[in-house]
Scaffold this motif. Sequence first.
Motif, PDB file in Angstrom:
ATOM      1  N   ARG A 142      67.672  40.681   0.653  1.00 19.88           N
ATOM      2  CA  ARG A 142      67.166  41.329   1.868  1.00 19.88           C
ATOM      3  C   ARG A 142      67.188  42.845   1.719  1.00 19.88           C
ATOM      4  NH1 ARG A 142      69.647  40.477   7.962  1.00 19.88           N
ATOM      5  NH2 ARG A 142      68.229  41.898   9.027  1.00 19.88           N
ATOM      6  N   LEU A 143      68.244  43.387   1.117  1.00 23.46           N
ATOM      7  CA  LEU A 143      68.301  44.829   0.887  1.00 23.46           C
ATOM      8  C   LEU A 143      67.246  45.255  -0.122  1.00 23.46           C
ATOM      9  CD1 LEU A 143      72.162  45.408   0.776  1.00 23.46           C
ATOM     10  CD2 LEU A 143      70.575  46.336   2.472  1.00 23.46           C
ATOM     11  N   HIS A 144      67.023  44.425  -1.147  1.00 23.82           N
ATOM     12  CA  HIS A 144      66.010  44.757  -2.150  1.00 23.82           C
ATOM     13  C   HIS A 144      64.630  44.863  -1.504  1.00 23.82           C
ATOM     14  CE1 HIS A 144      64.017  44.957  -6.037  1.00 23.82           C
ATOM     15  NE2 HIS A 144      63.199  44.001  -5.630  1.00 23.82           N
ATOM     16  N   ALA A 145      64.352  43.992  -0.526  1.00 27.12           N
ATOM     17  CA  ALA A 145      63.048  43.994   0.135  1.00 27.12           C
ATOM     18  C   ALA A 145      62.803  45.281   0.903  1.00 27.12           C
ATOM     19  CB  ALA A 145      62.937  42.791   1.067  1.00 27.12           C
ATOM     20  N   ARG A 146      63.872  45.949   1.332  1.00 24.87           N
ATOM     21  CA  ARG A 146      63.680  47.210   2.056  1.00 24.87           C
ATOM     22  C   ARG A 146      64.266  48.403   1.296  1.00 24.87           C
ATOM     23  NH1 ARG A 146      68.349  47.956   5.434  1.00 24.87           N
ATOM     24  NH2 ARG A 146      69.585  46.072   5.692  1.00 24.87           N
ATOM     25  N   LEU A 147      64.256  48.298  -0.034  1.00 19.08           N
ATOM     26  CA  LEU A 147      64.777  49.400  -0.841  1.00 19.08           C
ATOM     27  C   LEU A 147      63.961  50.671  -0.644  1.00 19.08           C
ATOM     28  CD1 LEU A 147      66.855  50.327  -2.934  1.00 19.08           C
ATOM     29  CD2 LEU A 147      65.314  49.520  -4.731  1.00 19.08           C
ATOM     30  N   GLY A 148      62.635  50.531  -0.496  1.00 20.54           N
ATOM     31  CA  GLY A 148      61.794  51.717  -0.273  1.00 20.54           C
ATOM     32  C   GLY A 148      62.222  52.508   0.948  1.00 20.54           C
ATOM     33  N   PRO A 149      62.305  51.885   2.133  1.00 19.75           N
ATOM     34  CA  PRO A 149      62.785  52.624   3.305  1.00 19.75           C
ATOM     35  C   PRO A 149      64.191  53.171   3.145  1.00 19.75           C
ATOM     36  CG  PRO A 149      61.661  50.624   3.998  1.00 19.75           C
ATOM     37  CD  PRO A 149      61.768  50.560   2.504  1.00 19.75           C
ATOM     38  N   ILE A 150      65.067  52.448   2.432  1.00 17.60           N
ATOM     39  CA  ILE A 150      66.427  52.953   2.203  1.00 17.60           C
ATOM     40  C   ILE A 150      66.378  54.256   1.415  1.00 17.60           C
ATOM     41  CG2 ILE A 150      68.563  52.513   0.910  1.00 17.60           C
ATOM     42  CD1 ILE A 150      68.300  49.562   1.716  1.00 17.60           C
ATOM     43  N   MET A 151      65.521  54.306   0.391  1.00 17.46           N
ATOM     44  CA  MET A 151      65.398  55.517  -0.410  1.00 17.46           C
ATOM     45  C   MET A 151      64.797  56.659   0.405  1.00 17.46           C
ATOM     46  SD  MET A 151      64.132  53.886  -4.028  1.00 17.46           S
ATOM     47  CE  MET A 151      63.585  55.485  -4.619  1.00 17.46           C
ATOM     48  N   VAL A 152      63.832  56.337   1.263  1.00 18.67           N
ATOM     49  CA  VAL A 152      63.225  57.373   2.106  1.00 18.67           C
ATOM     50  C   VAL A 152      64.272  57.972   3.042  1.00 18.67           C
ATOM     51  CG1 VAL A 152      61.592  57.741   3.988  1.00 18.67           C
ATOM     52  CG2 VAL A 152      60.879  56.485   1.958  1.00 18.67           C
ATOM     53  N   ARG A 153      65.102  57.113   3.632  1.00 17.02           N
ATOM     54  CA  ARG A 153      66.153  57.619   4.522  1.00 17.02           C
ATOM     55  C   ARG A 153      67.161  58.455   3.737  1.00 17.02           C
ATOM     56  NH1 ARG A 153      65.490  52.420   6.884  1.00 17.02           N
ATOM     57  NH2 ARG A 153      67.255  51.520   5.763  1.00 17.02           N
ATOM     58  N   ALA A 154      67.479  58.024   2.507  1.00 15.98           N
ATOM     59  CA  ALA A 154      68.409  58.794   1.676  1.00 15.98           C
ATOM     60  C   ALA A 154      67.848  60.179   1.380  1.00 15.98           C
ATOM     61  CB  ALA A 154      68.690  58.045   0.372  1.00 15.98           C
ATOM     62  N   ALA A 155      66.557  60.244   1.073  1.00 17.69           N
ATOM     63  CA  ALA A 155      65.929  61.545   0.807  1.00 17.69           C
ATOM     64  C   ALA A 155      65.958  62.430   2.051  1.00 17.69           C
ATOM     65  CB  ALA A 155      64.489  61.338   0.327  1.00 17.69           C
ATOM     66  N   SER A 156      65.784  61.820   3.236  1.00 13.90           N
ATOM     67  CA  SER A 156      65.842  62.588   4.473  1.00 13.90           C
ATOM     68  C   SER A 156      67.241  63.166   4.693  1.00 13.90           C
ATOM     69  CB  SER A 156      65.449  61.705   5.659  1.00 13.90           C
ATOM     70  OG  SER A 156      64.100  61.284   5.555  1.00 13.90           O
ATOM     71  N   ARG A 157      68.281  62.363   4.409  1.00 15.72           N
ATOM     72  CA  ARG A 157      69.652  62.863   4.573  1.00 15.72           C
ATOM     73  C   ARG A 157      69.928  64.026   3.624  1.00 15.72           C
ATOM     74  NH1 ARG A 157      70.664  57.246   4.928  1.00 15.72           N
ATOM     75  NH2 ARG A 157      71.408  57.157   2.770  1.00 15.72           N
ATOM     76  N   LEU A 158      69.437  63.940   2.396  1.00 20.43           N
ATOM     77  CA  LEU A 158      69.631  65.029   1.439  1.00 20.43           C
ATOM     78  C   LEU A 158      68.911  66.299   1.916  1.00 20.43           C
ATOM     79  CD1 LEU A 158      69.205  63.139  -1.953  1.00 20.43           C
ATOM     80  CD2 LEU A 158      71.323  64.081  -1.016  1.00 20.43           C
ATOM     81  N   ARG A 159      67.721  66.124   2.474  1.00 23.39           N
ATOM     82  CA  ARG A 159      66.982  67.277   2.976  1.00 23.39           C
ATOM     83  C   ARG A 159      67.722  67.925   4.135  1.00 23.39           C
ATOM     84  NH1 ARG A 159      62.756  64.496   3.621  1.00 23.39           N
ATOM     85  NH2 ARG A 159      62.160  64.404   1.447  1.00 23.39           N
ATOM     86  N   ALA A 160      68.338  67.078   4.980  1.00 23.06           N
ATOM     87  CA  ALA A 160      69.113  67.610   6.110  1.00 23.06           C
ATOM     88  C   ALA A 160      70.326  68.387   5.624  1.00 23.06           C
ATOM     89  CB  ALA A 160      69.546  66.465   7.019  1.00 23.06           C
ATOM     90  N   GLN A 161      70.992  67.869   4.604  1.00 22.72           N
ATOM     91  CA  GLN A 161      72.183  68.532   4.074  1.00 22.72           C
ATOM     92  C   GLN A 161      71.842  69.875   3.427  1.00 22.72           C
ATOM     93  OE1 GLN A 161      73.800  65.549   1.436  1.00 22.72           O
ATOM     94  NE2 GLN A 161      73.937  64.041   3.091  1.00 22.72           N
ATOM     95  N   ALA A 162      70.641  69.953   2.832  1.00 23.47           N
ATOM     96  CA  ALA A 162      70.244  71.186   2.139  1.00 23.47           C
ATOM     97  C   ALA A 162      69.581  72.193   3.059  1.00 23.47           C
ATOM     98  CB  ALA A 162      69.292  70.840   0.988  1.00 23.47           C
TER      99      ALA A 162
END
Length: 368
Positions: A142-162
């Motif tokens: 189930r997590l593999h099926a939504r890996l794309g959105p997980i990565m997008v959210r991770a990139a958003s968190r990194l952008r917020a931190q920077a």
Amino acid sequence: MPDVFLCGPLCHRPLLDVILGDSVVLSPAFVADREGWLVDRPGHVALGSRRGGKVEGVVPDALSPQATARLAFYARVIGLAARKVRVTTARGTGQGITYALKAAPGEGGFWDAALWLTDHAALAVETAVEVMAGYGQTPPARLHARLGPIMVRAASRLRAQAGQSPAVLRRAPGEIALQTTRQPYAYFFSVEEYDLSFRRFDGTMSPVITRAVFISADAVTVLPYDPVRDRVLLVEQVRAGPFGRGDGNPWQLEAIAGRIDPGETPEDCARREAVEEAALTLGDLLPVANYYPSPGAKTEFLYSYVALTDLPDGAAGVFGVEDEAEDIRGHLLSFDQAMALVDTGEIQNAPLLLTLFWLQRERGRLRA
């Protein structure tokens, strides 16, 4: 038991600590007659056969059953396969297993640890944080099926931190004590619930409160503007938000918009979305504002632009990405026509309203 040979991203200590949930002792090791290949995904490496080749890595001195299970879970979520290899350590050469993709030579060139560290490491670690939060709770498929959105959210968190967070009028970042986090829904978007308390303006801590947040990605909006013809291009498409609210007409007039994919800059995203939604090549991008459209309930953060663009007659059409079921119609309007739609209330989209008001202020300068 066979050694677990870790290579590529799995040698990165911050990533491995997140995956295993603990720090382990690592010893140098290598696999002969193999070659490592870069893969344009943050947690991946590919292995191929090459006589005389050598892939360097590490083996943990001891993995607990829990750590072994966590590593296998992570590999299944991101799509790494367990593969048998012959591992050489200080103790000699013996049978081992590793987690990697099968090589697709030429996809990204030979493995380059320095390049991966620069381009992918932070995203891989941030992605792993959300992936491993699902360990023991969510099936890996189930997590593999939504890996794309997980990565997008991770990139958003990194952008917020920077990102910059000026505090001239507002208070400096205050204390927030997080008690519990729950994720009652997760797929393309997700919902998180927090039990937390915060430092109040009088210096005391608030009682524990519960807040729910709709988690979505950072996104871009861009309004093409032709200063010579004094016209803009708007796009129109059906939107789920107005439909869910019960709006009698869920088709919305908007600026071109889209989420920022991992590895993209906001400017890259604006140009890509303009091609996908309107078949336009944008000129100079003029920043309008970066902002939270609804900070009381949503994590979404927008980067809005006006793009100087040639908009001749016939520039508008019907476009969109078929795989995403997009059906997007363009409209060429004079600036005055667009502002008339603001006055009548036909334009109801907040980023477009904000951008048109910015353009109203700057239009004379741009036309000159």
